[in-house]
Design a protein around this motif. Structure first.
Motif, mmCIF file in Angstrom:
data_model
loop_
_atom_site.group_PDB
_atom_site.id
_atom_site.type_symbol
_atom_site.label_atom_id
_atom_site.label_comp_id
_atom_site.label_asym_id
_atom_site.label_seq_id
_atom_site.Cartn_x
_atom_site.Cartn_y
_atom_site.Cartn_z
ATOM 1 N N ALA A 6 0.879 -1.160 0.081
ATOM 2 C CA ALA A 6 0.120 0.074 0.106
ATOM 3 C C ALA A 6 0.977 1.045 -0.124
ATOM 4 N N GLU A 7 0.331 2.352 -0.564
ATOM 5 C CA GLU A 7 1.141 3.577 -0.672
ATOM 6 C C GLU A 7 0.020 4.522 -0.390
ATOM 7 N N ASN A 8 0.276 5.957 0.040
ATOM 8 C CA ASN A 8 -0.672 7.119 0.196
ATOM 9 C C ASN A 8 -1.089 7.539 -1.204
ATOM 10 N N SER A 9 -0.367 7.451 -2.154
ATOM 11 C CA SER A 9 -0.523 8.185 -3.644
ATOM 12 C C SER A 9 -1.722 7.486 -4.246
ATOM 13 N N THR A 10 -2.625 8.389 -4.887
ATOM 14 C CA THR A 10 -3.907 8.039 -5.418
ATOM 15 C C THR A 10 -3.723 8.142 -6.803
ATOM 16 N N ALA A 11 -2.626 8.170 -7.343
ATOM 17 C CA ALA A 11 -2.216 8.495 -8.738
ATOM 18 C C ALA A 11 -2.868 7.361 -9.618
ATOM 19 N N HIS A 12 -3.063 7.660 -10.870
ATOM 20 C CA HIS A 12 -3.348 6.600 -11.727
ATOM 21 C C HIS A 12 -2.524 5.654 -12.055
ATOM 22 N N ARG A 13 -2.980 4.472 -12.032
ATOM 23 C CA ARG A 13 -1.811 3.252 -12.440
ATOM 24 C C ARG A 13 -2.206 2.415 -13.456
ATOM 25 N N SER A 14 -1.424 2.207 -14.254
ATOM 26 C CA SER A 14 -1.442 1.442 -15.417
ATOM 27 C C SER A 14 -1.754 0.185 -15.129
ATOM 28 N N ASN A 15 -2.278 -0.853 -16.277
ATOM 29 C CA ASN A 15 -2.887 -2.141 -15.928
ATOM 30 C C ASN A 15 -1.556 -2.862 -15.376
ATOM 31 N N ASP A 16 -0.439 -2.550 -15.873
ATOM 32 C CA ASP A 16 0.782 -3.384 -15.568
ATOM 33 C C ASP A 16 1.114 -3.201 -14.321
ATOM 34 N N GLU A 17 1.122 -1.885 -13.852
ATOM 35 C CA GLU A 17 1.331 -1.576 -12.423
ATOM 36 C C GLU A 17 0.402 -2.211 -11.594
ATOM 37 N N LYS A 18 -0.762 -2.248 -11.723
ATOM 38 C CA LYS A 18 -1.657 -3.116 -11.158
ATOM 39 C C LYS A 18 -1.580 -4.442 -11.063
ATOM 40 N N LYS A 19 -1.078 -5.014 -12.024
ATOM 41 C CA LYS A 19 -0.884 -6.363 -12.138
ATOM 42 C C LYS A 19 0.369 -6.724 -11.143
ATOM 43 N N GLN A 20 1.335 -5.891 -11.409
ATOM 44 C CA GLN A 20 2.658 -5.976 -10.464
ATOM 45 C C GLN A 20 2.359 -5.796 -8.819
ATOM 46 N N ARG A 21 1.348 -5.034 -8.609
ATOM 47 C CA ARG A 21 1.095 -4.777 -7.152
ATOM 48 C C ARG A 21 0.068 -6.272 -6.735
ATOM 49 N N GLU A 22 -0.582 -6.630 -7.557
ATOM 50 C CA GLU A 22 -1.328 -7.848 -7.268
ATOM 51 C C GLU A 22 -0.383 -9.010 -7.130
#
Length: 150
Positions: A6-22
């Motif tokens: 988790a992080e404090n940022s509410t920035a838009h994330r690409s699908n690749d970033e979302k998959k990486q976090r998952e």
């Protein structure tokens, strides 16, 4: 699933970033959960704190590798209690000088705060993790599914 990354940022994330976090969350979730058995070197009071923290933590949030950090946190918690008892008994000032336990108390309290954040057991750390979890759940909802289910 418990969200670890988790992080404090509410920035838009690409699908690749979302998959990486998952993937990161899945990898962390695969670690062995923490044992309810406190390390043998802890005293009885610290062992009780250890068990209480685990009992009150969200299931799956603390992992076996956190055992050592949690043990240090519990040991320091007991030391803060001892320093506080000395301050209560002796007062903040002794012979026109600050009680040495006041410095010990302050240092240990600051260390506890940092350890609690690292373990995700402080209010601010839990809030960040829960906010991230809520945002993740909202982002994965399919609005068409709700529409079609009606």
């Amino acid at each position: 699933m418990v969200q670890y990354y988790a992080e404090n940022s509410t920035a838009h994330r690409s699908n690749d970033e979302k998959k990486q976090r998952e993937r990161v969350n899945e990898a962390i979730a695969s670690y062995k959960d923490i044992s309810h058995y406190a390390p043998a070197w802890l005293d009885t009071k610290a062992k009780n704190v250890y068990k209480e923290v685990i009992r009150n933590s969200k299931k799956g949030r603390l992992k076996a590798l956190d055992k050592y950090n949690l043990a240090v946190f519990c040991s320091n918690y007991v030391k803060v209690q001892e320093a506080s008892a000395h301050l209560t008994e002796e007062g903040l000032v002794q012979k026109d000088k600050p009680n040495p336990y006041f410095r010990v108390y302050n240092q240990l309290s600051e260390t506890l705060r940092k350890e609690a954040n690292d373990l995700g057991i402080s209010l601010s750390a839990r809030s960040r993790l829960e906010l991230h979890e809520t945002q993740t759940e909202e982002n994965t909802k399919d609005p068409m599914k709700d529409f079609l289910d009606d």
